[in-house]
Enzyme design. Structure first.
Site, PDB file in Angstrom:
ATOM      1  N   TRP A  63      -5.432   0.129   0.471  1.00  0.00           N
ATOM      2  CA  TRP A  63      -5.164   0.372   0.875  1.00  0.00           C
ATOM      3  C   TRP A  63      -4.780  -0.908   2.032  1.00  0.00           C
ATOM      4  CZ3 TRP A  63      -9.600   1.379   0.848  1.00  0.00           C
ATOM      5  CH2 TRP A  63     -10.368   1.464   2.047  1.00  0.00           C
ATOM      6  N   ASP A  91     -11.200  -1.085  -3.450  1.00  0.00           N
ATOM      7  CA  ASP A  91     -12.234  -0.499  -3.239  1.00  0.00           C
ATOM      8  C   ASP A  91     -12.606  -0.933  -4.680  1.00  0.00           C
ATOM      9  OD1 ASP A  91     -11.759   1.378  -1.753  1.00  0.00           O
ATOM     10  OD2 ASP A  91     -10.868   3.187  -2.768  1.00  0.00           O
TER      11      ASP A  91
END
Lengths: 383, 182
Positions: free
Chosen positions: B107, B126
């Site tokens: 993101w 992540d």
């Protein structure tokens, strides 16, 4: 040891051993016990289901603070308590070898009295996203469950809860989350500010409609944690700045004009300025509603725009029909989660940033408890 | 991970870009946003969001942000991060800890550097394949500048972005600098 001491010691031991026989003690000998398993009574309106640590939903009795039981739930889980309060559904995702191996996405049905896992259903891959009620919900009569998927393409898995089978998966491109209708369908919020509406027939077929945009996802987005009143098929869409839009959901949703939480409290409506200080909603579960009188409870804090996840220092109770503030409730600890019981003598619950669960009697306004329970990002109450 | 995942992702985002941005504007903005990239390929999800980034006014986070300690939530690049900082877990601000894998997609945030007062596009990637990093609570962050709901997934930080790797298990989050925002 001297001979005298040995003799006295032997005498004392002899008396100590023989005295129970000599004394006429009326206390009966304790009997051997059978190990058994507790069962819960019928679910009370004041039971509360906070997610605790990263392992469980812990069931508390809000009236006395006692732990009643535990349901396993990882940070990826979601749960729904069915309207009959006899079943609890959990959606869960795990891997066969803890951090790798086969992925399992499951719907689990628990008996609400025994807390036994009654049955499990394999699901298509669910959305792995922060817990919120809007990732998984059911329609009012409990026929269908709707589970949000993100792979990262968006879809919703429809489950027939009676037959306990996956009916179908419906693609909802550009949209997310589920807001159930009164029966037979759901709506999802979309990135263009509209709703996608999915009707599911008794034959399992889906038909999809799209509403016109009614909010700006860039300018003032609607909270993911907006509320759905299953029994009426209504939703209360609330924006980051605190505008509330009631909608009646269906193939052609009817959306009422927006009103401002701040104006309902006699203050200027909050804008979207990053330097504009105002009372604003915030948290991971910032809203709850007493559906018997349609009073909205909003976690509020003073802050600028882009503080939509910030913990609330107060809960504002608002009459959604009169669009007016009923009262402001000071919280002992800033909270990220608010929930309310659904009876007419309601208790308000708030999960503190510090892991406390606060219980407030809404009739007296008194804080009944403020206890550390490792409370997490979501709390559910019986419907 | 199959090819169909990337095909579907690419098709969806290409369509979204085509609907929302003129070609000239898209090429100009995407070009400048892609000045700095990590060693990982930038998937369309990042380019699409970077191209739409607008200059940001100074937020509360910006005013309090520091530029010296990337293991704190108030480090300037962490203006929209949700998760455990990988710098607290054996990795770094753009480095996954040993044994984990960076997510191929991420993101996107736009954060202001207090040193040069410029805004930069940040890819919040992540690190995946190990269970949750057990670090100090100070390393668990949830900031929110320009963070949008999950129906705008490119700007949402609640999603576990471990799509497409060998394991979707979340461990921690990084904040790699992508380039200067316009």
């Amino acid at each position: 040891m001297t001979g005298w001491f040995r003799r006295v010691s032997a005498m004392v031991v002899s008396v100590a051993v023989s005295s129970p026989v000599l004394a006429a003690d009326p206390t009966p000998v304790l009997q051997a016990e059978q190990s058994d398993v507790a069962q819960l009574p019928a679910m009370g309106a004041h039971w509360v289901f906070p997610y605790t640590k990263t392992t469980a939903i812990t069931i508390y009795d809000g009236d006395n603070g006692h732990v009643l039981g535990t349901i396993p739930a990882t940070p990826l889980a979601n749960n729904v308590i069915m309207p009959d309060r006899r079943r609890i559904y959990i959606t869960e995702t795990s891997w066969s070898l803890v951090d790798h191996g086969d992925r399992h996405d499951m719907l689990q049905q628990f008996d609400a009295r025994t807390l036994e896992r009654v049955r499990e259903l394999a699901l298509p891959p669910r959305a792995l996203v922060g817990r919120k009620q809007q990732n998984f919900d059911v329609d009012a009569n409990g026929k269908f469950g709707f589970i949000f998927d993100l792979s990262p393409a968006s879809a919703v898995t429809v489950v027939d809860l009676s037959a306990f089978r996956v009916v179908r998966t419906v693609d909802i491109p550009g949209c997310a989350l589920v807001f159930p209708w009164q029966s037979g369908g759901f709506s999802s919020l979309c990135g263009d500010g509209s709703l996608t509406n999915v009707a599911v027939g008794t034959d399992g077929k889906a038909s999809v409609t799209h509403s016109k945009p009614f909010f700006s996802a860039d300018g003032d987005p609607v909270y993911e944690q907006s509320l759905a009143e299953r029994a009426k098929g209504d939703a209360y869409f609330i924006t980051y700045s605190g505008k509330v839009m009631k909608a009646h959901l269906g193939p052609q949703p009817v959306i009422e004009p927006a009103w401002s939480i701040q104006q309902a409290a006699g203050q200027p409506a909050a804008g979207t300025g990053v330097q504009e200080l105002a009372w604003r909603p915030g948290g991971t579960q910032p809203f709850a509603m007493s559906y018997y009188n349609h009073h909205l409870f909003a976690l509020m804090h003073t802050g600028t725009y882009w503080t939509h996840k910030t913990a609330g220092t107060e809960v504002w109770e608002l009459d959604t029909q009169a669009h007016r503030l009923v009262r402001r409730i000071d919280l002992p600890t800033p909270a990220k989660v608010v929930a309310v019981s659904q009876d007419q003598k309601p208790l308000l619950y708030a999960n503190g940033e510090n892991g406390n669960l606060m219980v407030i009697d809404l009739q007296s306004g008194k804080v009944l408890r403020n206890t550390h329970i490792d409370a997490g990002a979501m709390t559910v109450t019986p419907p | 991970m199959t090819e169909s995942f990337f095909d579907r992702l690419g098709e969806k985002l290409t369509r979204k870009m085509a609907q929302g941005i003129s070609r000239r504007s898209m090429i100009a903005k995407a070009g400048s946003a892609a000045v700095v990239t990590s060693s990982l390929p930038l998937l369309p999800v990042q380019r699409a969001q970077a191209a739409q980034t607008q200059p940001a006014a100074v937020s509360d986070f910006d005013r309090r942000a520091q530029s010296t300690d990337p293991t704190k939530c108030d480090y300037w690049r962490h203006c929209a991060i949700d998760g455990v900082l990988c710098g607290c877990c054996g990795g770094g601000v753009h480095t996954c800890p040993p044994g984990t894998q960076p997510s191929p997609v991420s993101w996107i945030g736009t954060c202001r550097n207090p040193v040069d007062n410029r805004s930069y596009v940040i890819a919040y990637r992540d690190c995946c394949g190990r269970t949750l990093c057990n670090s100090s609570p100070d390393c668990h962050c949830n900031t929110e500048d320009r963070e949008l709901p999950v129906y705008r997934p490119q700007a949402n930080n609640d999603i576990i972005w471990c799509f497409g790797g060998s394991s979707a298990v979340y461990h921690c989050s990084t904040a790699a600098l992508v380039g200067q925002a316009e």
